[in-house]
Structure formats: structure tokens, C-alpha cells
Scaffold this motif. Structure first.
Motif, mmCIF file in Angstrom:
data_model
loop_
_atom_site.group_PDB
_atom_site.id
_atom_site.type_symbol
_atom_site.label_atom_id
_atom_site.label_comp_id
_atom_site.label_asym_id
_atom_site.label_seq_id
_atom_site.Cartn_x
_atom_site.Cartn_y
_atom_site.Cartn_z
ATOM 1 N N SER A 120 0.835 -1.203 0.000
ATOM 2 C CA SER A 120 0.000 0.000 0.000
ATOM 3 C C SER A 120 0.868 1.251 0.000
ATOM 4 O O SER A 120 1.939 1.284 0.613
ATOM 5 C CB SER A 120 -0.921 0.022 1.225
ATOM 6 N N ASP A 121 0.392 2.283 -0.688
ATOM 7 C CA ASP A 121 1.087 3.561 -0.774
ATOM 8 C C ASP A 121 0.703 4.423 0.434
ATOM 9 O O ASP A 121 -0.457 4.817 0.565
ATOM 10 C CB ASP A 121 0.697 4.266 -2.072
ATOM 11 N N PRO A 122 1.655 4.725 1.328
ATOM 12 C CA PRO A 122 1.344 5.526 2.513
ATOM 13 C C PRO A 122 0.726 6.880 2.187
ATOM 14 O O PRO A 122 -0.126 7.377 2.920
ATOM 15 C CB PRO A 122 2.701 5.708 3.197
ATOM 16 N N THR A 145 1.106 13.260 3.742
ATOM 17 C CA THR A 145 2.300 12.525 4.151
ATOM 18 C C THR A 145 3.474 12.995 3.289
ATOM 19 O O THR A 145 3.562 12.648 2.120
ATOM 20 C CB THR A 145 2.098 10.998 3.982
ATOM 21 N N ALA A 156 6.918 10.408 1.649
ATOM 22 C CA ALA A 156 6.713 9.037 2.114
ATOM 23 C C ALA A 156 7.353 8.049 1.155
ATOM 24 O O ALA A 156 7.458 8.292 -0.042
ATOM 25 C CB ALA A 156 5.221 8.749 2.238
ATOM 26 N N LEU A 202 4.352 0.608 2.280
ATOM 27 C CA LEU A 202 4.466 0.409 3.729
ATOM 28 C C LEU A 202 5.670 -0.462 4.073
ATOM 29 O O LEU A 202 6.352 -0.229 5.062
ATOM 30 C CB LEU A 202 3.195 -0.240 4.285
ATOM 31 N N PHE A 211 5.546 0.766 9.693
ATOM 32 C CA PHE A 211 4.236 1.242 10.119
ATOM 33 C C PHE A 211 3.899 0.624 11.464
ATOM 34 O O PHE A 211 4.556 -0.306 11.921
ATOM 35 C CB PHE A 211 3.151 0.896 9.084
#
Length: 116
Positions: A86-88, A95, A98, A102, A107
Motif C-alpha cells: 500500500s502507498d502511505p 504525508t 513518504a 508500507l 508502520f
């Protein structure tokens, strides 16, 4: 997990103790606890309130979880609605700088227990 609840506002005269690795719960005053069969149920829910699977099921009866509940990190992340890829920046707006995933930035995963 385990729990202890004092129903006698700090007097410890009406305790409830239990957990997923025990086949019985304890009830009563601190020095006179007696065992009773456990009917605890653990239900895994996604943030939207829908059931999600952990360890192959979303609902674990006490008899199913005697000795513990186990599953994978992937299952927990799925319950949270994310993956390691997943893209933070898409998860939390604003963000700055970033990492793209993740898995490369790290995280924290918080589990919330609602014991009734």
C-alpha cells in the motif's frame, strides 16, 4: 489475550478473569475465585465493522481458540484494509516524502479489543 474485570469498584470482591488459552473463566472475590466454563467469543472486524478472517475464520469460540489464536500478518493487514505494498501517501493525506510502500517505510498496526 487475557482479561480481568473488577465489578466491585476497586474492592476486588467481584472479579471476572479469563482468556483465550484457558478452558475456564474465574469469577468471585480475589481469594475465593471459582472456575466456570468459558463461553468467550473472539470476533475479528474490519474498520468498517464487517467480519474479516484471521487464522481462517472471523469468529473464534473459546473451544476453537484454546491454546491461542494464530494467523498471518497478511491476514491482519487485510482486516485493516491495507497490504505491505500500500502507498502511505494514499492512506494518510499530507504525508510528506513518504516511501512508496508500507514495507519500505515501516508502520504501526494497532489492535483494538472490545471485551463484553
Amino acid at each position: 489475550y487475557g482479561y480481568e474485570v473488577d465489578l466491585s469498584p476497586g474492592k476486588r470482591t467481584d472479579l471476572r478473569r479469563g482468556g483465550i488459552i484457558a478452558s475456564a473463566n474465574s469469577i468471585g472475590p480475589q481469594h475465593e475465585l471459582r472456575e466456570q466454563p468459558s463461553n468467550d467469543v473472539t470476533i475479528f472486524l474490519a474498520p468498517n465493522g464487517e467480519a474479516c478472517e484471521f487464522g481462517g475464520k472471523s469468529t473464534w469460540k473459546s473451544s476453537d481458540s484454546n491454546g491461542g489464536i494464530s494467523g498471518t500478518l497478511g491476514e491482519l493487514l487485510n482486516c485493516a484494509g491495507v497490504t505491505l505494498d500500500s502507498d502511505p501517501a494514499k492512506l494518510v493525506s499530507g504525508t510528506p516524502l513518504a516511501s512508496p510502500h508500507l514495507r519500505t517505510m515501516g508502520f504501526r498496526l494497532d489492535l483494538h479489543l472490545d471485551i463484553k
